[in-house]
Design a protein around this motif. Structure first.
Motif, PDB file in Angstrom:
ATOM      1  N   LEU A 166       0.882  -1.295   0.061  1.00  0.00           N
ATOM      2  CA  LEU A 166       0.008   0.292  -0.019  1.00  0.00           C
ATOM      3  C   LEU A 166       0.635   1.177  -0.085  1.00  0.00           C
ATOM      4  N   ARG A 167       2.012   1.189   0.939  1.00  0.00           N
ATOM      5  CA  ARG A 167       2.938   2.345   0.779  1.00  0.00           C
ATOM      6  C   ARG A 167       3.395   2.628  -0.515  1.00  0.00           C
ATOM      7  N   GLU A 168       3.815   1.427  -1.114  1.00  0.00           N
ATOM      8  CA  GLU A 168       4.332   1.721  -2.300  1.00  0.00           C
ATOM      9  C   GLU A 168       3.463   2.159  -3.335  1.00  0.00           C
ATOM     10  N   ARG A 169       2.442   1.459  -3.326  1.00  0.00           N
ATOM     11  CA  ARG A 169       1.228   2.058  -4.435  1.00  0.00           C
ATOM     12  C   ARG A 169       0.966   3.717  -3.917  1.00  0.00           C
ATOM     13  N   GLU A 170       0.885   3.894  -2.812  1.00  0.00           N
ATOM     14  CA  GLU A 170       0.720   5.251  -2.520  1.00  0.00           C
ATOM     15  C   GLU A 170       1.726   6.136  -2.853  1.00  0.00           C
ATOM     16  N   SER A 171       3.064   5.709  -2.804  1.00  0.00           N
ATOM     17  CA  SER A 171       4.291   6.551  -3.189  1.00  0.00           C
ATOM     18  C   SER A 171       4.140   6.942  -4.770  1.00  0.00           C
ATOM     19  N   LYS A 172       3.598   5.879  -5.319  1.00  0.00           N
ATOM     20  CA  LYS A 172       3.395   5.997  -6.972  1.00  0.00           C
ATOM     21  C   LYS A 172       2.460   6.965  -7.432  1.00  0.00           C
ATOM     22  N   TYR A 173       1.291   6.660  -6.620  1.00  0.00           N
ATOM     23  CA  TYR A 173       0.259   7.617  -6.588  1.00  0.00           C
ATOM     24  C   TYR A 173       0.774   9.108  -6.422  1.00  0.00           C
ATOM     25  N   ARG A 174       1.323   9.062  -5.383  1.00  0.00           N
ATOM     26  CA  ARG A 174       1.761  10.617  -5.072  1.00  0.00           C
ATOM     27  C   ARG A 174       2.529  10.972  -5.973  1.00  0.00           C
ATOM     28  N   SER A 175       3.706  10.496  -6.501  1.00  0.00           N
ATOM     29  CA  SER A 175       4.737  10.794  -7.406  1.00  0.00           C
ATOM     30  C   SER A 175       3.750  11.440  -8.687  1.00  0.00           C
ATOM     31  N   LEU A 176       2.879  10.457  -9.187  1.00  0.00           N
ATOM     32  CA  LEU A 176       1.956  10.763 -10.576  1.00  0.00           C
ATOM     33  C   LEU A 176       1.304  12.130 -10.177  1.00  0.00           C
ATOM     34  N   PHE A 177       0.562  12.003  -8.974  1.00  0.00           N
ATOM     35  CA  PHE A 177      -0.149  13.326  -8.581  1.00  0.00           C
ATOM     36  C   PHE A 177       0.604  14.522  -8.390  1.00  0.00           C
ATOM     37  N   GLU A 178       1.922  14.422  -8.048  1.00  0.00           N
ATOM     38  CA  GLU A 178       2.480  15.462  -7.887  1.00  0.00           C
ATOM     39  C   GLU A 178       3.206  16.040  -9.308  1.00  0.00           C
ATOM     40  N   SER A 179       3.617  15.070 -10.233  1.00  0.00           N
ATOM     41  CA  SER A 179       4.127  15.453 -11.470  1.00  0.00           C
ATOM     42  C   SER A 179       3.193  15.605 -12.725  1.00  0.00           C
ATOM     43  N   ILE A 180       2.007  15.533 -12.798  1.00  0.00           N
ATOM     44  CA  ILE A 180       1.240  15.868 -13.953  1.00  0.00           C
ATOM     45  C   ILE A 180       0.893  17.349 -13.803  1.00  0.00           C
ATOM     46  N   ASP A 181       1.061  17.613 -15.450  1.00  0.00           N
ATOM     47  CA  ASP A 181       0.876  18.967 -15.845  1.00  0.00           C
ATOM     48  C   ASP A 181      -0.482  19.919 -15.291  1.00  0.00           C
ATOM     49  N   GLU A 182      -1.534  18.782 -15.361  1.00  0.00           N
ATOM     50  CA  GLU A 182      -2.825  19.327 -15.185  1.00  0.00           C
ATOM     51  C   GLU A 182      -3.001  19.447 -13.820  1.00  0.00           C
ATOM     52  N   GLY A 183      -4.034  20.622 -13.351  1.00  0.00           N
ATOM     53  CA  GLY A 183      -3.966  20.949 -11.854  1.00  0.00           C
ATOM     54  C   GLY A 183      -5.258  19.775 -11.381  1.00  0.00           C
ATOM     55  N   PHE A 184      -5.104  19.312 -10.189  1.00  0.00           N
ATOM     56  CA  PHE A 184      -5.671  17.899  -9.941  1.00  0.00           C
ATOM     57  C   PHE A 184      -5.879  18.434  -8.390  1.00  0.00           C
ATOM     58  N   CYS A 185      -7.227  17.882  -7.914  1.00  0.00           N
ATOM     59  CA  CYS A 185      -7.381  18.001  -6.611  1.00  0.00           C
ATOM     60  C   CYS A 185      -8.574  17.403  -6.332  1.00  0.00           C
ATOM     61  N   VAL A 186      -8.599  17.070  -4.699  1.00  0.00           N
ATOM     62  CA  VAL A 186      -9.701  16.229  -4.215  1.00  0.00           C
ATOM     63  C   VAL A 186     -10.434  16.807  -3.177  1.00  0.00           C
ATOM     64  N   VAL A 187     -11.551  16.920  -3.334  1.00  0.00           N
ATOM     65  CA  VAL A 187     -12.376  17.983  -2.226  1.00  0.00           C
ATOM     66  C   VAL A 187     -13.500  17.138  -1.375  1.00  0.00           C
ATOM     67  N   GLN A 188     -13.805  17.541  -0.180  1.00  0.00           N
ATOM     68  CA  GLN A 188     -14.812  16.992   0.540  1.00  0.00           C
ATOM     69  C   GLN A 188     -15.995  17.908   0.717  1.00  0.00           C
ATOM     70  N   MET A 189     -17.068  17.360   0.166  1.00  0.00           N
ATOM     71  CA  MET A 189     -18.277  18.073   0.052  1.00  0.00           C
ATOM     72  C   MET A 189     -18.864  18.322   1.355  1.00  0.00           C
ATOM     73  N   ILE A 190     -19.330  19.555   1.576  1.00  0.00           N
ATOM     74  CA  ILE A 190     -20.124  19.909   3.023  1.00  0.00           C
ATOM     75  C   ILE A 190     -21.560  20.294   2.677  1.00  0.00           C
ATOM     76  N   PHE A 191     -22.503  19.608   3.364  1.00  0.00           N
ATOM     77  CA  PHE A 191     -23.808  20.002   2.939  1.00  0.00           C
ATOM     78  C   PHE A 191     -24.422  20.294   4.325  1.00  0.00           C
ATOM     79  N   ASP A 192     -25.593  21.236   4.182  1.00  0.00           N
ATOM     80  CA  ASP A 192     -26.179  21.844   5.175  1.00  0.00           C
ATOM     81  C   ASP A 192     -27.304  20.747   5.773  1.00  0.00           C
ATOM     82  N   ASP A 193     -28.095  20.905   6.757  1.00  0.00           N
ATOM     83  CA  ASP A 193     -28.976  20.093   7.227  1.00  0.00           C
ATOM     84  C   ASP A 193     -30.375  19.713   6.276  1.00  0.00           C
TER      85      ASP A 193
END
Length: 817
Positions: free
Chosen positions: A19-46
């Motif tokens: 898992l750590r190895e896959r996470e490292s590869k994912y992190r390296s890919l995530f950091e190196s791509i030219d396109e902007g990429f983000c992950v957000v947590q949606m917040i809803f009201d009542d």
């Protein structure tokens, strides 16, 4: 008690490492791509409405594109309070439904376009959304520009006054046609139809064949004012058109021709208008052509006239016409409007030197007073600053009632003619004087030869101790002085025999300088400037080439010039002698003038300049300096033959001499000696004379002389030296004497000019019969014919009459030695 519980966690550790190895590869890919990429947590009201989102991940490209630094862990409203609700709705919908979305968005704060792709991570409960941003600003700009270009081109296509159409395929199917094309063909439906079907009336007019050729070869075709017959309605009358058009092939990316662009202009009205105008003007031109031909003929005659022509109109004197010869004489041709302006532009002078006023010009007098001028001599100032001598003729032009309506003037440049006339008069005068001087010298030489020769015999018989020996020596000295005067006269008349050879004038001047300094005197300074110095400090060093001259006569020229400078200067004066090459090309001939107005012909020269700082001369004295016996010195201090001899010597060598002088400004004499030819320099050798040796006894010398006195003198002189002498009265008698002899003579002494056979003919006969026998020429006055026919061979031994007996004996001894 101790209880140990052991759990084997090997697989757990392996899974964690993977898992750590896959996470490292994912992190390296995530950091190196030219396109902007983000992950957000949606917040809803009542109420379940999305109101914000928190950044869980963001790669560097996203931070760079959005400018949101330290966004991870913070909500969008914390980072940007003005964020719009519809973004929450879009991302909230993806989180709840799992349906990804793709759209383009313009970020106004960044001034950039982005391609946005959002998709859910995990299930709906996780409410996490990954967003990918791709910067498409440049692509969007390119697309926008292309769209605008297409729209603009379409507007141009539609609004163009030029007819345009696009034909596709080998059948030339109409794909596009603008309104101008529709109007040309009568608004017929052509789109989607082959041209042969849409415009059948063009068959046989050559247009279809041209289209086929352009499609086949890929070469464009341009037509100008091509006739086309169109029939817009099937039953209508044909319409005549003239068009300028272009068939331009259209190519695909691989270079193949897929269609043809047709563009052009209907010039029917223009052609019709032009033809109507041409037809209307034809008659006018025909009538005017006859008059123009007459005017052109007259103008051509005036333009090609060797005379300058000026035509002025009444009443103000406006200059209506000036031909090219007028501009050549004056240097310019300005057509003035009033006669009062003439002298403000054109500057002229009367024969007495007075400036010509505006109303004094011959053409002005003809217009204002009706005067006719013939052969008036004037002087005008050329634009270059030089003065031009002209001959003017002018006359008024009158109408049928006798009123003056114009005036015409003809000017002829007589500068060269007058200079030639002056030179001719001067040459004729000098030639006449020279002929007289040469004739006198010839007769004097014969008389002096007897005085010197027989006087020497008498003095030798008397002996040095005899009481009257001194008297006889006085007689001989006077005869020698008279002989020198005779030689100077011959030099002036150019009738002395020269023995020219290549001479280095610089070296000759260098060797003669001490003699010239002694002649000048210790109270004056002699400066000798070689060619390099005379040319100036900035000029490249170029030694003077050899000249073709008699060195003895060149030395005599220098001695006479320095002697004249000595007598014309005071103590402390300076005399400068310079030698330098001087080439006169053809284009400068006539422009290079010597003092006293003589023009220098083109050629290669060596210029010898003698300049003094003495009294100088006025114009009257300067005009007579070459006249024999003319002198400004007191009686008894000169014969007046020094410069006469210099002039004759220079002219006999083919050179040119000029003198510049003014009172108080010193005198400069310039002599241009012709450069020796290359072959003469190559073949030149030191003369085989100057060897002094005793004459051998018993040698035979032939003497040929038509003057009895000189013949007897030569025979007695040589017999006294022990020679056997054969005397003859001319060349024919000399050859007869030689034929009677058993052996050839050792030497021949011959006069140059004799009856029957002259000295040159005797020389040639002896050389043919007995090669190597030396021949000594003697003469007192060879005459013009002798010089012109070159009776004396170049470099041949020569002895000038009158000569002393010792000189003849010495010369014969030298030749036999």
């Amino acid at each position: 008690h101790v209880v140990g519980v052991v759990h084997e966690v090997t697989e757990l550790h392996r899974t964690a490492a993977a898992l750590r190895e896959r996470e490292s590869k994912y992190r390296s890919l995530f950091e190196s791509i030219d396109e902007g990429f983000c992950v957000v947590q949606m917040i809803f009201d009542d109420a379940g409405r999305p109101v914000d989102y928190r950044f869980l991940e963001a790669n560097p490209a996203f931070v760079e594109q959005s400018g949101l630094v330290d966004a991870v862990g913070r909500t969008m409203r914390e980072l940007h309070s003005g964020h719009e609700q519809h973004w929450f709705d879009i991302y909230g919908g993806v989180a709840l439904t799992g349906e990804p979305v793709r759209f383009q968005n313009y970020a106004g704060s960044l001034g950039r376009w982005f391609d946005v792709y959002a998709f859910r991570i995990g299930d709906s409960e996780a409410r996490q959304v990954a967003v990918l941003f791709r910067d498409v600003t440049e692509r969007r700009r390119t697309e926008t520009s292309l769209e605008e270009s297409r729209a603009q081109l379409l507007r141009v296509f539609e609004l163009s006054p030029t007819f345009l159409a696009v034909l596709r395929g080998p059948a030339h199917v109409f794909e596009l046609a603008n309104p101008s094309y529709d109007r040309l063909v009568g608004h017929r439906p052509v789109l989607g139809r082959p041209i042969r079907e849409a415009l059948p009336e063009l068959e046989g007019q050559g247009f279809f064949e041209l289209l086929d050729a352009v499609y086949r070869t890929g070469e464009p075709f341009v037509g100008n004012e091509v006739h086309a017959e169109l029939r817009p309605a099937p039953d209508g009358a044909p319409e005549q058109h003239w068009v300028n058009f272009l068939y331009q092939p259209l190519r695909e990316t691989d270079g193949t021709v897929s269609g043809i662009l047709v563009s052009g202009t209907d010039v029917t009205e223009l052609v019709a208008s032009r033809r109507a105008t041409e037809q209307a003007l034809a008659e006018t031109e025909r009538v005017a052509a006859e008059r123009d031909a007459e005017r052109q003929t007259l103008r051509t005659v005036l333009e090609q006239s060797p005379l300058a022509v000026a035509l002025i109109e009444a009443p103000d004197g406006r200059i209506a016409f000036l031909n090219s010869k007028f501009a050549e004489i004056f240097g310019y041709a300005v057509q003035l409007d009033r006669a009062e302006e003439y002298s403000g532009t054109y500057h002229g002078f009367h024969a007495d030197g007075r400036p010509i006023a505006s109303d004094e010009w011959p053409v002005a007098r003809a217009l204002l007073r009706g005067e006719t001028t013939t052969g008036e001599r004037l002087e005008v100032l050329h634009a270059s600053g030089r003065r031009v001598q002209i001959e003017a003729n002018a006359a008024p032009v009158r109408d049928a009632d006798g009123r003056i309506i114009a005036a015409v003037a003809l000017f002829r440049d007589v500068t060269a003619e007058r200079r030639t006339e002056a030179q001719l008069r001067e040459a004729q005068r000098l030639h006449a004087v020279g002929t007289l001087a040469g004739g006198v010298a010839h007769e004097v030489n014969n008389a002096l030869q007897g005085v010197l020769g027989f006087g020497s015999f008498v003095l030798r018989a008397l002996g040095s101790e005899h009481p009257q020996a001194a008297d006889m020596r006085r007689v001989l000295e006077s005869a020698e002085r008279a002989a020198r005067v005779s030689q100077q006269l011959l030099a002036y008349s150019r009738q002395q025999v020269t023995q020219p050879r290549p001479v280095d004038l610089e070296r000759l001047l260098e060797g003669l300088a001490p003699v010239l300094q002694r002649l000048l005197g210790a109270d004056k300074t002699l400066e000798v400037a070689p060619a390099a110095a005379a040319a100036g400090p900035a000029a490249p060093e170029r030694p003077a080439p050899p000249i073709h001259a008699d060195p003895g006569q060149v030395e005599q020229v220098l001695i006479n010039l320095v002697a004249n400078a000595r007598d014309a200067t005071e103590t402390g004066a300076r005399v400068t002698i310079a030698v330098e090459p001087a080439d006169v090309p053809d284009e400068e001939a006539g422009a290079a003038t010597l003092g006293m107005g003589f023009a220098l012909p083109p050629g290669r020269y060596v210029r010898l300049t003698v300049r003094d700082t003495g009294h100088g001369m006025d114009r009257t004295t300067l005009a007579r300096i070459f006249d024999p016996f003319f002198t400004t010195k007191p009686v008894g201090r000169g014969t007046g033959l020094g410069l006469s001899m210099v002039y004759g010597t220079v002219k006999q060598h083919g050179g040119w001499i000029g003198v510049r002088s003014a009172p108080g400004a010193g005198t400069t004499v310039e002599i241009y000696w012709p450069v020796a030819a290359a072959d003469a320099v190559a073949e030149s050798a030191p003369p085989p004379y100057g060897v002094r040796a005793a004459a051998g006894r018993g040698r035979t010398v032939l003497v040929a002389e038509d003057e009895p006195l000189v013949r007897d003198l030569a025979a007695r002189t040589l017999e006294a030296e022990g020679y056997r002498v054969l005397a003859a009265e001319d060349g024919a008698a000399a050859l007869a004497r030689l034929e009677a002899e058993a052996a050839p003579p050792d030497l021949v002494v011959t006069d140059v000019v004799m009856p029957r056979r002259n000295g040159r003919q005797l020389h040639d006969a002896v050389a043919a019969r007995w090669p190597g026998v030396p021949v000594l020429f003697i003469s007192g006055h060879p005459g013009d014919d002798a010089v012109l026919q070159r009776l004396v061979p170049a470099g041949a031994p020569f002895l000038q009459k009158p000569f002393a007996p010792e000189a003849l004996a010495q010369r014969v001894a030298e030749l036999l030695a």
